[in-house]
Each structure stands twice: as structure tokens, then as C-alpha cells.
Write an enzyme that holds these catalytic residues in place. Structure first.
Site, mmCIF file in Angstrom:
data_model
loop_
_atom_site.group_PDB
_atom_site.id
_atom_site.type_symbol
_atom_site.label_atom_id
_atom_site.label_comp_id
_atom_site.label_asym_id
_atom_site.label_seq_id
_atom_site.Cartn_x
_atom_site.Cartn_y
_atom_site.Cartn_z
ATOM 1 N N GLN A 1 0.287 -13.237 -29.699
ATOM 2 C CA GLN A 1 0.685 -11.993 -30.362
ATOM 3 C C GLN A 1 2.188 -11.995 -30.638
ATOM 4 O O GLN A 1 2.993 -12.196 -29.725
ATOM 5 C CB GLN A 1 0.324 -10.787 -29.507
ATOM 6 C CG GLN A 1 -1.172 -10.586 -29.323
ATOM 7 C CD GLN A 1 -1.681 -11.211 -28.039
ATOM 8 O OE1 GLN A 1 -1.109 -12.179 -27.533
ATOM 9 N NE2 GLN A 1 -2.765 -10.673 -27.516
ATOM 10 N N GLN B 1 -0.666 -14.139 -35.445
ATOM 11 C CA GLN B 1 -1.484 -13.121 -34.795
ATOM 12 C C GLN B 1 -0.700 -11.818 -34.679
ATOM 13 O O GLN B 1 0.469 -11.824 -34.275
ATOM 14 C CB GLN B 1 -1.919 -13.594 -33.408
ATOM 15 C CG GLN B 1 -2.866 -12.623 -32.715
ATOM 16 C CD GLN B 1 -3.428 -13.187 -31.417
ATOM 17 O OE1 GLN B 1 -3.261 -14.359 -31.106
ATOM 18 N NE2 GLN B 1 -4.115 -12.356 -30.653
ATOM 19 N N ASP B 2 -1.351 -10.699 -35.051
ATOM 20 C CA ASP B 2 -0.746 -9.363 -34.926
ATOM 21 C C ASP B 2 0.518 -9.203 -35.770
ATOM 22 O O ASP B 2 1.526 -8.670 -35.298
ATOM 23 C CB ASP B 2 -0.433 -9.060 -33.456
ATOM 24 C CG ASP B 2 -1.675 -8.909 -32.607
ATOM 25 O OD1 ASP B 2 -2.779 -9.028 -33.158
ATOM 26 O OD2 ASP B 2 -1.541 -8.693 -31.393
ATOM 27 N N ARG C 1 -12.893 -6.196 -37.112
ATOM 28 C CA ARG C 1 -13.623 -5.980 -35.864
ATOM 29 C C ARG C 1 -12.983 -4.801 -35.148
ATOM 30 O O ARG C 1 -11.795 -4.496 -35.362
ATOM 31 C CB ARG C 1 -13.623 -7.236 -34.981
ATOM 32 C CG ARG C 1 -12.248 -7.692 -34.513
ATOM 33 C CD ARG C 1 -12.388 -8.881 -33.566
ATOM 34 N NE ARG C 1 -11.094 -9.384 -33.103
ATOM 35 C CZ ARG C 1 -10.964 -10.268 -32.105
ATOM 36 N NH1 ARG C 1 -12.045 -10.735 -31.472
ATOM 37 N NH2 ARG C 1 -9.772 -10.688 -31.736
#
Length: 338
Positions: free
Chosen positions: A152, A174-175, A254
């Protein structure tokens, strides 16, 4: 010798009454060495930032700090091209700040914190730029987390209400982009957003219009954490979903939290989007609470007949409800101005 009259003698024996003290009138303030009150200087509404010293400041953070606290009018900070290695914070009291880059590709704010680094950062503190203030706007700027694929690592973390991003780029893995909190409304227009896993995630209500959403590897695009109190989560309108060659199995979203809401309207989906489209994050219970939907998806990744059975294909009438007025309404309506 004749004695003095008793009256006189008595008066000599009495003590004398003290004279009353005279209290002087205090001089005016300027006579005490204090300067007289001065009128409030006019508010500075335009600030220039340039690393070569040709502006008012060399760093963006200095310019933000120089803007008036709790401003009720927009303060424009014009930023000359360059790579600004700053961990920038726009605190909550710096309202109505507008950052305008010379060009989206040339004006870059870059940092490299990430979860688990030597400094002990986590997802919530790994940001390159943190916007806590309301009524923030950015145009033609790149927000980059340069940590690489190490977990992250947030490029842009936004908590303020009524935030607008136009012609900006959010770069990371990521993120990448964190529209963070409930009751925050955010509008992204004609932006480029890239990443790997859950690279658009958070609790805010956010609209992405005319954006390119680029996946860099097999994973998930969005992970909204919408609360049950919010009618909208992430809404993608007229966006293009593209991918690097390494990405060919990507989910639309998701649920980071059970009531996650994500809708794609009139978007063009690349072949990297999986037929099922939506994932339940290994919890079938999320299928009963999350709301995932599409309307008029096109491109090789559009496959309404194969989508997860618990997702929705909107009717034209239902799709018409997804206007900026409805999405950003709330108790105090807001409509992003051009």
C-alpha cells in the site's frame, strides 16, 4: 505666657487629613509605545510557485501555508513545471485552495512512503498529498507515489468535502487514490488514474467522469467502503478502462466494506476485464449488501450476460438517476462548477 485657646490647642493636637491623590488620565495607546491598530491587509488571491526562484515560493507547502486561514474565496496557487519532492498537506483550515500546474505531465508532486517502510508508515499515512480542507481544487497536476510495487502506497488521500480534480494524473501501484471519508464529495474529471490492487478505494462519494482508469496487473480496480447511510459510492461515467500488457484478468470492484457501492455508466471496457466483473472479497454475505451495477458498457470487456448474478444491469430510467445533482445532493447540495 498666656496659654493658647483650647480650640487652637486642640487643633494642634489633631493629625492633618491627607490630601486626595490625583489619578492621571491614561494616555492613548500610541503614547504608551504601542502602535495604533492597523487595517487588515487585503487577501492575497494569487500565488506563484517555482523551483528556480522566479515565483513567490519555491515549494508548494510554503504557498499553501501562506494562504489565508478559513478563506471564503478561492486562492489560486500557480505551479511552474518541475518535480516537487514534497509530502504535501493541505490542512483543514486552508479552505478554498486551488492548485494549478503549468502542465499535467510536467508538474509533478512525488514522494515514496509506503506501508511497512523504515519509518513505519501505514495506508493512512503513506500519502504523497493529503487534502483535509474543504473546497479544494487541483488542475493539471500529477500526484505520484514513487515507492513502486511494495504494498500500500497512496499518492493522493482526500478527506475534505467538495473536492475537484481536473486534468490530473494519479500514479502509483496498490492504493493509488484514497477518497477517504464519509460525507466527503469528490469529482474527478478527465483524469488519468493507474494502479494495481484496489487502486481507487475509500468511503467517500466520488464521481469519475471522462477518466482513463489503467490497470497495471491482474487484480481489482475499485474497493469502495461505502456506509449504509450513503446512497452513492463510486460512480464512473464515460470512462475508459485500459491496461498494461501484464494485466489481462481484472475485476471492476470488490467490497472493502459490506455496503460498498460502485456503478459504471457508459464506460468502455478493455479485454482485461473478467466476464464475472465483480468479486465478493471471499465473503458471500457481501453479495446481499454491496450494490454493483453497469449501464451501457461497451468494448471487449463488456459482457452483461456473464456478470456475477448478484450485480445489476441498469435500465435507462435507472441510469438517469445518476446525475451530479442527485449524487452530490445531500443536506446541502453541491454542483462542481466548470
Amino acid at each position: 505666657m498666656k496659654s493658647l485657646p483650647l480650640l487652637v490647642a486642640g487643633s494642634l493636637l489633631l493629625p492633618c487629613a491627607p490630601a486626595l491623590a490625583q489619578v492621571p488620565t491614561p494616555p492613548p495607546a500610541d503614547k504608551l509605545g504601542m502602535p495604533p491598530a492597523r487595517p487588515t491587509p487585503p487577501q492575497v488571491l494569487f500565488i506563484k510557485v517555482a523551483q528556480d526562484g522566479s515565483g513567490d515560493y519555491k515549494t508548494i507547502q510554503e504557498a499553501v501555508q501562506a494562504s489565508r486561514d478559513l478563506s471564503q474565496v478561492m486562492v489560486t496557487i500557480q505551479i511552474k513545471n518541475g518535480i516537487y519532492h514534497e509530502k504535501l498537506v493541505v490542512p483543514s483550515h486552508k479552505t478554498h485552495v486551488k492548485l494549478v500546474g503549468e502542465s499535467a505531465a510536467g508538474t509533478v508532486i512525488s514522494w515514496g512512503d509506503h506501508t511497512g517502510d523504515a519509518a513505519g508508515h501505514n495506508t493512512y499515512s503513506s500519502h504523497t498529498v493529503l487534502v483535509q480542507a474543504n473546497d479544494f481544487t487541483a488542475e493539471d497536476i500529477t500526484f505520484e507515489n514513487a515507492a513502486g510495487p511494495v504494498g500500500q502506497a497512496v499518492a493522493l488521500h482526500v478527506e475534505g468535502d467538495r473536492a475537484i480534480f481536473r486534468h490530473c494524473r494519479m500514479l502509483g501501484n496498490q492504493d493509488t487514490l484514497f477518497p477517504a471519508v464519509e460525507n466527503s464529495r469528490q469529482y474527478y474529471q478527465d483524469c488519468y488514474i493507474e494502479g494495481t490492487t484496489d487502486f481507487i478505494f475509500g468511503t467517500a462519494t466520488a464521481v469519475f467522469e471522462g477518466c482513463e482508469i489503467r490497470s497495471k496487473r491482474n487484480s481489482y480496480i475499485a474497493a469502495a467502503a461505502t456506509t449504509e447511510r450513503e446512497a452513492y459510492g463510486f460512480v464512473f461515467k464515460n470512462c475508459r478502462l485500459t491496461a498494461d500488457t501484464a494485466a489481462h484478468k481484472v475485476y471492476l470492484a470488490r467490497p472493502w466494506r459490506p455496503h460498498s457501492r460502485t456503478v459504471y455508466l457508459n464506460c468502455t471496457l478493455g479485454a482485461h476485464i473478467l466476464p464475472a466483473g465483480w468479486d465478493n472479497w471471499r465473503d458471500a454475505a457481501n453479495e446481499k449488501t454491496a450494490y454493483y451495477a453497469e449501464y451501457n458498457s461497451t468494448g471487449p470487456g463488456a459482457n452483461p450476460g456473464a456478470r456475477a448474478k448478484w450485480s445489476h444491469q441498469l435500465t435507462a430510467k435507472e441510469a438517469k438517476q445518476y446525475t451530479l445533482q442527485n449524487i452530490f445532493g445531500g443536506a446541502a447540495g453541491w454542483l462542481p462548477q466548470p
